[in-house]
Enzyme design. Structure first.
Site, PDB file in Angstrom:
ATOM      1  CG  ASP A  78      -1.900   1.016   1.166  1.00 29.10           C
ATOM      2  OD1 ASP A  78      -1.883   2.092   0.510  1.00 29.10           O
ATOM      3  OD2 ASP A  78      -3.151   0.833   1.826  1.00 29.10           O
ATOM      4  CG  ASN A 121     -26.149  -4.104   9.153  1.00 29.15           C
ATOM      5  OD1 ASN A 121     -24.920  -4.102   8.724  1.00 29.15           O
ATOM      6  ND2 ASN A 121     -27.188  -3.546   8.309  1.00 29.15           N
ATOM      7  CG  PHE A 122     -22.888  -6.146  14.546  1.00 30.87           C
ATOM      8  CD1 PHE A 122     -21.727  -7.150  14.144  1.00 30.87           C
ATOM      9  CD2 PHE A 122     -22.728  -4.719  14.586  1.00 30.87           C
ATOM     10  CE1 PHE A 122     -20.654  -6.517  13.562  1.00 30.87           C
ATOM     11  CE2 PHE A 122     -21.604  -4.045  14.039  1.00 30.87           C
ATOM     12  CZ  PHE A 122     -20.532  -5.160  13.509  1.00 30.87           C
ATOM     13  CG  HIS A 161     -23.005 -11.945  12.075  1.00 26.80           C
ATOM     14  ND1 HIS A 161     -22.193 -11.005  11.670  1.00 26.80           N
ATOM     15  CD2 HIS A 161     -21.862 -12.897  12.344  1.00 26.80           C
ATOM     16  CE1 HIS A 161     -21.141 -11.255  11.412  1.00 26.80           C
ATOM     17  NE2 HIS A 161     -20.840 -12.484  11.721  1.00 26.80           N
ATOM     18  CG  ASP A 195      -8.443   6.828   3.707  1.00 26.48           C
ATOM     19  OD1 ASP A 195      -8.240   5.515   3.834  1.00 26.48           O
ATOM     20  OD2 ASP A 195      -8.731   6.778   2.650  1.00 26.48           O
ATOM     21  CD  GLU A 235      -3.263   7.146   0.563  1.00 25.28           C
ATOM     22  OE1 GLU A 235      -3.913   6.648   0.115  1.00 25.28           O
ATOM     23  OE2 GLU A 235      -3.221   7.167   2.041  1.00 25.28           O
ATOM     24  CG  ASN A 236      -4.241   8.047  -3.448  1.00 21.90           C
ATOM     25  OD1 ASN A 236      -5.432   7.979  -2.894  1.00 21.90           O
ATOM     26  ND2 ASN A 236      -3.423   9.248  -3.311  1.00 21.90           N
ATOM     27  CG  ASP A 294     -21.849 -12.251   7.577  1.00 17.52           C
ATOM     28  OD1 ASP A 294     -20.546 -11.913   8.041  1.00 17.52           O
ATOM     29  OD2 ASP A 294     -22.551 -12.043   6.774  1.00 17.52           O
TER      30      ASP A 294
END
Ligand code: AHR
Ligand code: AHR
Length: 482
Positions: A203, A402-403, A400, A281, A205-206, A419
């Site tokens: 990585d 969104n939990f 699950h 970021d 950046e960008n 999940d």
């Protein structure tokens, strides 16, 4: 010797050395990591058992008995004070915790053995990250550095960005060339290697780079070793990506050459912060597991890295059980009976696709009995854990989203499989089993207002309430109705 003794003799000393599993210097007896427990929010520090050795996992197990623990600090063993702590919010993402900080990792999500002795890695779920924006001794601008990390090559996803290495001090994207970090996963937004991934990339950046081209570099292979050594190093107009099976054999060079053919990466503009589990970021959708890693000052030779790889192999990383407590046997038909006072005649049941608590007895209707009965199958996302198939709706499993717990048809995706994968352990309240989410090991199957969730002990969601947590996540697993 430890990896950092080897780098020092190769004139590329460690300026950051992070591991929750072992000392990275033969003489190191200091702090490896700090954990915090849910029962009283107190912390303790885990050190090696003896100089240069594996972490004292037994001390963690004692401290965390009958409660939950998260990893709060991963200490820098190099003496530079470059410790990693909970990552702050960034330009791309605000974390789920107070003031926008990221989640902390469960202390028990990534158990392993080193030479037969238990230790724990850092299991990064989406939303989790560690960072240090005020380091000392870490390469800046175009200065030379090296880095390696030992990762779980079977734990990854395609989100941005499971990284370990050098990043921005501002938690924002400050432009091309402002990062130089190891990336692992199957993200395809930027560069890729050969096959369908996951890949070790850099990585910068960008861009996640697999070589000179910003697109595919066929010499960067798909790698899925259970224990993976990943290497990135950079010096003026030259950098490399390398990788190996961390449990045997030697490093291969996936790229070694000039900087990418995109403006902004030559010379580099490294800033010297260190991150783990997130993008520069604070992009925080990625997942992966970290066991150990370092950043060096100076460009390590391939020969130095060969010796480090031999040292990692000699540490003998091996997988160990993800479960504990009463056996939850594949093929059996089971029920989950609540243990919270006032709810001890309630069972986890589905109503259409929702998962709720229902009072069920031997004289309840067959329909209700079947709604509360589950078939244990091998974990869809990890065969060391289990999944729960609905008795009356074969092909649908507890998962699950969104939990929130649901039963859904297995759509065959990696996301669904993960999940729907759960790792039973000794109940937090001592009565039966607590059922840990494989992919979010801070979270357990819980009833809250008689609805099923995966909940953490004091997290950001309403259903993460610490009140009655241990009882709400403890279930007596019995034989299925009907
Ligand atoms: O370079 C890939 C990612 O792009 C970085 O990690 C992040 O800062 C940006 O979103
Ligand atoms: O439940 C948490 C996450 O929510 C699941 O992993 C994913 O399917 C959904 O985005």
């Amino acid at each position: 010797a430890g990896p950092c003794d080897i780098y020092a003799s190769g004139n590329a000393p460690c300026v950051a050395a992070h591991s929750t599993t072992r000392a990275l210097y033969s003489a190191y007896t200091g702090s490896l990591y700090q954990i915090q427990r849910g029962s009283d929010s107190t912390t303790t520090i885990i050190k090696p058992v003896s100089a240069g050795s594996v972490a004292n996992a037994a001390a963690q197990d004692t401290f965390c008995a009958s409660t939950t623990c998260v990893i709060t600090i991963i200490y820098d063993q190099s003496g530079h004070g470059n410790h990693l702590t909970q990552a702050p919010p960034g330009g791309a993402a605000t974390g789920p915790q107070a003031n926008g900080y990221d989640n902390l990792a469960s202390a028990i999500g990534a158990p392993v053995t080193l030479n037969g002795k238990k230790a724990y890695g850092v299991f990064i779920s989406p939303g989790t990250g560690y960072r240090n924006d005020a380091t000392s001794g870490v390469a800046k601008l175009d200065a030379a550095e090296g880095m390696y990390a030992v990762l779980d090559g079977t734990h990854y996803n395609d989100a941005c960005c499971f990284d370990y290495g050098n990043a921005e001090t501002s938690n924002t994207d400050t432009g091309n060339g402002h990062m130089e970090a190891i990336y692992f996963g199957n993200n395809t937004i930027w560069g890729t290697g050969s096959g369908s991934g996951p890949w070790v990339m850099a990585d910068l950046e960008n861009g996640l780079f697999s070589g000179y081209s910003a697109a595919e570099n066929a010499a960067d292979p798909t790698v899925t070793y259970r224990f993976l050594t990943a290497v990135v190093k950079g010096e003026p107009d030259h950098w490399a990506i390398r990788g190996a099976n961390a449990a045997s054999g030697s490093l291969s060079t996936y790229y070694s050459g000039v900087r990418p053919d995109v403006s902004g990466y030559n010379p580099m503009s490294k800033e010297g912060a260190i991150l783990l589990g997130i993008g520069g970021d604070n992009s925080d959708g990625s997942q992966g597991t970290f066991y150990e890693g370092v950043l060096t000052s100076g460009y390590p030779s391939d020969a130095t890295e060969s010796s480090v790889q031999a040292n990692i192999v000699a540490a003998k990383y091996a997988a160990t059980s993800l479960t504990s407590g009463p056996a939850v046997t594949v093929g059996s038909s089971i029920t989950f009976k609540a243990t919270t006072p006032g709810y001890t005649t309630d069972y986890l049941a589905h109503n259409s696709t929702n998962i709720i608590l229902e009072v069920v007895t031997s004289s309840s209707s067959t329909t209700l009995q079947q709604q509360a009965t589950w078939t244990v199958v091998t974990g869809l996302g990890n065969s060391a854990c289990v999944s729960f198939e609905s008795k009356d709706t074969p092909g649908s499993y507890i998962r699950h989203f969104n939990f929130v717990l649901l039963i859904n048809v297995n759509d065959g995706t990696k996301q669904f499989h993960e999940d729907a994968t759960f790792c039973p352990q000794t109940a937090l309240n001592g009565d039966g089993s607590s059922i840990r989410s494989w992919s979010y090991p801070t979270r357990y199957i819980r009833h809250f207002s008689e609805v099923g969730y995966i909940a953490s002990n004091g997290g950001p969601e309403t259903f993460d309430s610490t009140t009655s947590f241990n009882n709400d996540v403890s279930w007596v697993i019995g034989t299925g109705f009907s």
